[in-house]
Design a protein around this motif. Structure first.
Motif, PDB file in Angstrom:
ATOM      1  N   SER A  58       0.795  -1.105   0.106  1.00 33.68           N
ATOM      2  CA  SER A  58      -0.260  -0.383   0.459  1.00 33.68           C
ATOM      3  C   SER A  58       1.396   1.325   0.045  1.00 33.68           C
ATOM      4  CB  SER A  58      -1.132  -0.097   1.345  1.00 33.68           C
ATOM      5  OG  SER A  58       0.386   0.757   2.481  1.00 33.68           O
ATOM      6  N   ALA A  59       0.381   2.449  -0.647  1.00 31.28           N
ATOM      7  CA  ALA A  59       1.106   3.462  -0.694  1.00 31.28           C
ATOM      8  C   ALA A  59      -0.229   4.344  -0.285  1.00 31.28           C
ATOM      9  CB  ALA A  59       1.330   3.888  -1.647  1.00 31.28           C
ATOM     10  N   SER A  90       4.609   9.934  -1.448  1.00 31.33           N
ATOM     11  CA  SER A  90       4.475   8.493  -1.584  1.00 31.33           C
ATOM     12  C   SER A  90       4.898   7.093  -0.961  1.00 31.33           C
ATOM     13  CB  SER A  90       3.089   7.972  -3.148  1.00 31.33           C
ATOM     14  OG  SER A  90       2.101   6.989  -2.823  1.00 31.33           O
ATOM     15  N   THR A  91       5.686   7.613  -1.582  1.00 26.19           N
ATOM     16  CA  THR A  91       7.145   6.495  -1.172  1.00 26.19           C
ATOM     17  C   THR A  91       7.542   7.227   0.094  1.00 26.19           C
ATOM     18  OG1 THR A  91       8.026   6.405  -3.387  1.00 26.19           O
ATOM     19  CG2 THR A  91       9.517   5.922  -1.782  1.00 26.19           C
ATOM     20  N   GLY A 110       4.779   5.552   4.879  1.00 28.58           N
ATOM     21  CA  GLY A 110       4.262   6.134   3.325  1.00 28.58           C
ATOM     22  C   GLY A 110       4.918   4.394   2.707  1.00 28.58           C
ATOM     23  N   VAL A 111       5.395   4.167   1.857  1.00 27.54           N
ATOM     24  CA  VAL A 111       4.804   2.452   0.822  1.00 27.54           C
ATOM     25  C   VAL A 111       4.995   1.696   2.117  1.00 27.54           C
ATOM     26  CG1 VAL A 111       7.097   3.031  -0.479  1.00 27.54           C
ATOM     27  CG2 VAL A 111       5.315   1.231  -1.131  1.00 27.54           C
ATOM     28  N   ALA A 119       4.849  19.502   1.625  1.00 25.78           N
ATOM     29  CA  ALA A 119       3.231  18.436   0.799  1.00 25.78           C
ATOM     30  C   ALA A 119       3.348  17.281   1.899  1.00 25.78           C
ATOM     31  CB  ALA A 119       3.722  17.618  -0.362  1.00 25.78           C
ATOM     32  N   VAL A 120       2.405  16.462   2.513  1.00 31.20           N
ATOM     33  CA  VAL A 120       2.369  15.516   3.440  1.00 31.20           C
ATOM     34  C   VAL A 120       1.020  14.727   2.723  1.00 31.20           C
ATOM     35  CG1 VAL A 120       2.130  16.850   5.567  1.00 31.20           C
ATOM     36  CG2 VAL A 120      -0.070  16.832   4.282  1.00 31.20           C
ATOM     37  N   ALA A 121       1.967  13.494   3.350  1.00 32.48           N
ATOM     38  CA  ALA A 121       1.274  12.046   3.339  1.00 32.48           C
ATOM     39  C   ALA A 121       0.352  12.138   3.526  1.00 32.48           C
ATOM     40  CB  ALA A 121       2.132  10.693   3.073  1.00 32.48           C
ATOM     41  N   LEU A 122      -1.003  11.896   3.224  1.00 31.62           N
ATOM     42  CA  LEU A 122      -2.128  11.543   3.412  1.00 31.62           C
ATOM     43  C   LEU A 122      -2.834  10.016   3.727  1.00 31.62           C
ATOM     44  CD1 LEU A 122      -5.354  12.428   3.865  1.00 31.62           C
ATOM     45  CD2 LEU A 122      -5.323  12.363   0.505  1.00 31.62           C
TER      46      LEU A 122
END
Length: 396
Positions: free
Chosen positions: A9-10, A208-209, A376-377, A30-33
């Motif tokens: 998942s990512a 995303s990574t 992340g991923v 930028a932030v991971a959602l």
């Protein structure tokens, strides 16, 4: 070649601060959602390679033997970080699209074929496998759905072909790759993004990574100390917009009113830098006072973005509805509609959150209660092919 089922998942992404100003050399955060894209890779021996994308209605398969006969030397590119147009044209021939195939379906299939043939061509024989990808992210909403797709594909194919090791150990429910392996995943994911978008910044696939929060300025990307995951409401106004047109309108306004617009861009930059400072403090010692500062920054940035001309009546309505419940919101991404984020402080009562969600839904918007600063991923334990998404999410 790995023989077991692989589940990856990512996360998607949102821009916290720096929209439009980043185009003019300023900082963007930028932030991971924690709305995620999931991939399940199933090796098999039926001589087929299959791709299923239920979110957009894609179900295709190809004969591995046909691919095996292809001259894939056209995919060799040394250190070039992007597939060239000639490669994409040849991939279109390989894909054998029906005439009525929608553009988003074409791009998703081309990215898959590019990554599958490029990564797996080093194998003695191309692997026979099925890949299914599904997502909690809406497409075309500026939330990094294509990047999460490319990151999942890159991570799964690199792991399946043993270019990188599977980090999942016995007893683990979830695990992540090493920094070195993440760099390789990100490199290939960026190439997949180039197939889809042509000339992306690389921010979406990097978020995303690695997850957490990233700082982007003039092509340079660096990770922030990870703050505690911040709870938010994510709202999609479902108003379509053209990022290209909105970027052009800000540029035109800057040319027309340089002494007015340039200070706005400088102020947005200062907001991003102040937010970065506060997030750094929260990574060490989070306190309620810091959330109050974040709310002020959200309000100021939203006013600036309106002054740049990228607001919209739907976004104004979003801000009015959430403010009526004591919550602070701003647009995220290009503006002109699209999505907005609303910060949820730790002391906000759930009744207020539910009332806000109900009010936003009543406006015709889609609304999710989620978080930012997500991991992340990741690779997950895939106990069966029908593992529910929720079960995977519970492990995050």
């Amino acid at each position: 070649m790995l023989s077991e089922v692989l589940m990856v998942s990512a996360p998607g992404k949102v821009i916290l601060h720096g929209e439009h100003a980043v185009v003019h050399g300023k900082v963007a955060l930028a932030v991971a959602l924690n709305l995620r894209t999931f991939l399940r890779l199933q090796p098999h021996s039926n001589g087929k390679v299959g791709l299923s994308l239920p979110n957009i209605g894609v179900k295709r398969d190809w004969d591995v033997a046909r691919f095996q006969l292809l001259d894939t030397s056209f995919l060799e590119q040394d250190d070039i970080t992007a597939p060239i147009p000639e490669q994409v044209e040849k991939l279109k021939e390989v894909a054998d699209f029906p005439e009525d195939c929608a553009i988003n379906e074409r791009l998703a299939v081309l990215a898959f074929l590019y990554l599958y043939l490029s990564i797996c061509r080093k194998q003695r024989t191309l692997p026979s496998l099925d890949i299914m990808v599904w997502s909690e992210l809406p497409t075309g909403a500026g939330l990094g759905s294509s990047a999460a797709y490319s990151v999942c594909l890159a991570a799964a194919l690199l792991t399946a072909c043993e270019e990188i090791p599977n980090p999942l150990r016995d007893g683990d429910g979830i695990s992540r790759w090493t920094e070195k392996d993440l760099e390789l995943i990100n490199k290939w994911a960026f190439r997949g993004e180039r197939v889809i978008h042509g000339n992306p910044s690389g921010v979406d696939n990097a978020v995303s990574t690695w997850g957490g929060a990233l700082r982007y300025q003039k092509g340079q990307i660096s990770s922030l100390k990870r703050p505690p995951a911040l709870k938010i409401l994510l709202t999609n106004t479902k108003v379509p917009r053209s990022t290209k047109a909105l970027v052009a309108s800000v540029r035109n306004r800057l040319i027309k009113f340089p002494e007015i617009v340039a200070p706005l861009l400088t102020s947005i930059d200062a907001i991003a830098l102040e937010c970065e400072r506060v997030l750094g403090e929260m990574a060490v010692d989070p306190a309620l006072e810091q959330y109050l500062v974040l709310e002020e920054l959200i309000d100021m940035n939203q006013h600036h973005l309106n002054a740049l001309g990228v607001g919209h009546a739907s976004l104004d309505r979003l801000c009015q509805v959430t403010m009526a419940h004591g919550l602070h919101s701003k647009l995220t991404g290009a503006g002109g509609g699209g999505c907005g984020i609303t910060l949820l402080k730790p002391d906000v009562e759930q009744l207020a959150v539910e009332a806000t969600k109900q009010a936003l839904t009543g406006c015709g918007f889609d609304c999710w209660e989620t978080s930012i600063g997500a991991p992340g991923v990741s690779v997950h334990l895939a106990t069966s092919l029908d593992t529910p998404i929720r079960q995977v999410l519970d492990g995050l």
